[in-house]
Design an enzyme around this catalytic site. Structure first.
Site, PDB file in Angstrom:
ATOM      1  CG  ASP A 335      -2.010  -1.051   1.138  1.00 18.36           C
ATOM      2  OD1 ASP A 335      -2.354  -1.462   0.016  1.00 18.36           O
ATOM      3  OD2 ASP A 335      -2.507  -1.475   2.205  1.00 18.36           O
ATOM      4  NE  ARG A 410      -3.330   2.455   1.429  1.00 15.68           N
ATOM      5  CZ  ARG A 410      -3.549   2.574   2.740  1.00 15.68           C
ATOM      6  NH1 ARG A 410      -3.101   3.630   3.395  1.00 15.68           N
ATOM      7  NH2 ARG A 410      -4.203   1.646   3.407  1.00 15.68           N
TER       8      ARG A 410
HETATM    9  C1  S3P Z   1      -5.189  -5.909   3.392  1.00 15.62           C
HETATM   10  C2  S3P Z   1      -4.422  -6.575   2.474  1.00 15.62           C
HETATM   11  C3  S3P Z   1      -3.849  -5.917   1.290  1.00 15.62           C
HETATM   12  C4  S3P Z   1      -3.842  -4.402   1.403  1.00 15.62           C
HETATM   13  C5  S3P Z   1      -5.136  -3.868   1.936  1.00 15.62           C
HETATM   14  C6  S3P Z   1      -5.454  -4.461   3.297  1.00 15.62           C
HETATM   15  C7  S3P Z   1      -5.726  -6.662   4.543  1.00 15.62           C
HETATM   16  O1  S3P Z   1      -4.623  -6.278   0.151  1.00 15.62           O
HETATM   17  O2  S3P Z   1      -3.568  -3.826   0.152  1.00 15.62           O
HETATM   18  O3  S3P Z   1      -5.095  -2.452   2.057  1.00 15.62           O
HETATM   19  O4  S3P Z   1      -6.187  -6.024   5.519  1.00 15.62           O
HETATM   20  O5  S3P Z   1      -5.706  -7.900   4.493  1.00 15.62           O
HETATM   21  P1  S3P Z   1      -4.342  -7.617  -0.708  1.00 15.62           P
HETATM   22  O6  S3P Z   1      -4.686  -8.779   0.122  1.00 15.62           O
HETATM   23  O7  S3P Z   1      -5.244  -7.485  -1.908  1.00 15.62           O
HETATM   24  O8  S3P Z   1      -2.894  -7.536  -1.084  1.00 15.62           O
END
Ligand code: S3P
Length: 453
Positions: A335, A410
């Site tokens: 992120d 973001r």
């Molecule tokens: C998250 C996992 C990430 C991240 C998101 C929050 C989570 O996504 O980008 O902001 O809380 O499990 P992805 O699982 O798609 O990578």
């Protein structure tokens, strides 16, 4: 303490856009407290709703994404009491959720949608889900596929996109699943469905992702074993545990801290403290990367709070040099690439980011949004399917552009950070989405010395 109406109003689908800009600022200084961790906040509400008894949550993020999860859990029968400092949840036990009598609107939140699909896959009820224009574009097949194998039935729009209807199984099957993409959301969805399955659910991840689900489920009483194997990390969950409500203390979000930290690195003369930031090693890739670029960031008072490592970050303005970011670090900073790109634009020399294809399916196509915005600000950028290269200027760009944020918090915060060092400032077309993850961003940054407006 004020309990509110059982269902908060669903997030508005067509909110008015809110343009905002920043200008070259005085040094940032003092102490800036960022809100609670988004990933941990979602999980505290969901696991509290699946547990028996009270879950007391301190430091919950009060952003729109987390409020969408809270409202959905209420629609599913959990009791949520909203307080100023402490929220309380009373759950219905694994398998005890009730069929919602209306559509679950998850707003902008991919985490809410994907983790709740896992929760619902093991409940013999039907639920309908939708979200805002950004969430309705995002791929859900990555969770539909394993959850269908476990017995859920899903009807979605083409490409596995929302809105969708999901009917869970009364007897979900445990599976052994190797993640095709490095995604904590997919891993969590399978594990959450596995809670209701008789037997052991196994997930293998070649590239370890954030492990808040594993840590917190274990704290709620689930049996979870984790082993390192040649193919990657194996997570084994024993199904049908009794989850028991418990206190959760949510650390400050390292992904939100990234914005004031990068701002303080870039604005000359800054020295800023960001206290109590979550330092889970699966989340701290940005900080390792910035230090490799020459950033002066100290981790003070390192400690453990409620099972998660935390530290106070002390940051001083620093001259940065471009680097090649190790691709295997991507899951630990996924992120944070947009704000890293702002630092890279000001650094001396080239920064290369590879293995970042997942950025194309976040709240926006972040590779495209960063590239367009930086180019408009006078920075040379090149990109491909899963890479981004930024030619650092060795000084801040001139700025002067209005950047399109595409409903992505973001992207909005990253370019507002860049504006704090750009001669002509930077504007974003819509700062509204910042409320999803970082309510109070403008006030806190202004109090530290940032110039908005
Ligand atoms: C998250 C996992 C990430 C991240 C998101 C929050 C989570 O996504 O980008 O902001 O809380 O499990 P992805 O699982 O798609 O990578």
């Amino acid at each position: 303490m004020s309990a509110t109406a059982p269902h908060e109003p669903a997030p508005l689908k067509h909110k008015a856009t809110r343009p905002l800009s920043t200008h070259a600022s005085e040094p940032l200084s003092g102490t800036l407290r960022v809100p609670g961790d988004k990933s941990i906040s979602h999980r505290a509400l969901m696991f509290g709703g699946l547990a028996v008894g009270e879950t007391r949550i301190e430091g919950l993020l009060l952003g729109e994404d987390v409020r969408a999860t809270a409202a959905a859990m209420e629609q599913l029968g959990a009791t949520v009491e909203r307080g100023a400092d402490v929220w309380r949840v009373w759950g219905r036990g694994v398998g005890g959720l009730r069929e919602p009598d209306d559509v679950l609107d998850l707003g902008n939140s991919g985490t809410s949608a994907r983790l709740l699909m896992g929760v619902l896959a093991g409940q013999p009820i039907t639920a309908f889900m939708t979200g805002d224009a950004s969430l309705r574009r995002r791929p859900m097949n990555r969770v539909i596929e394993p959850l269908s194998r476990m017995g859920a039935r899903v009807v979605s729009r083409s490409g596995g996109r929302l809105p969708l209807a999901l009917t869970g199984s009364a007897e979900p099957m445990p599976i052994r699943y190797t993640l095709p993409v490095a995604s904590a959301q997919v891993k969590s969805a399978v594990l959450l469905a596995g809670l209701a399955a008789a037997g052991e659910t196994q997930v293998i991840e070649a590239h370890p992702t954030r492990d808040h689900t594993e840590l917190m489920l274990r704290a709620f009483g689930a049996e979870i074993a984790v082993e390192d194997m040649a193919e990657g990390r194996l997570i084994r969950l024993t199904g049908q545990p009794e989850l028991t409500g418990r206190p959760v203390k949510v650390p400050a979000d390292p992904s939100s801290a990234a914005f004031p930290v990068v701002a303080a690195l870039l604005v000359p003369g800054s020295r800023l403290t960001v206290p109590g930031v979550g330092m889970n090693p699966h989340r701290t890739g940005l900080y390792a990367t910035l230090r490799e670029m020459g950033a002066e960031i100290a981790f003070e008072n390192e400690r453990e709070e409620a099972g998660e490592p935390v530290a106070d970050l002390v940051v001083a303005a620093s001259a940065l040099t471009g680097i090649e970011v190790p691709p295997e670090r991507a899951p630990a900073m996924i992120d944070e690439y947009p704000v890293l790109a702002m630092a890279a634009a000001c650094a001396r020399g080239r920064t290369v980011m590879r293995g970042v294809g997942e950025l194309r399916v976040k709240e926006s196509d972040r590779i495209a949004a960063v590239e367009a915005g930086l180019k408009a600000c006078g920075v040379t950028v090149e990109s491909g399917d899963d890479w981004l290269v930024i030619e650092g200027l060795g000084h801040p760009p001139k700025g002067g552009a209005t950047v399109a944020t595409h409903l992505d918090h973001r992207i909005a915060m990253s370019f507002l950070v860049l504006g704090l060092v750009s001669e002509d400032g930077v504007a974003v077309d819509d700062a509204g989405p910042i409320e999803t993850s970082f309510p109070g961003f403008v006030g806190l940054m202004t109090a530290a010395g940032a110039s908005f407006g």
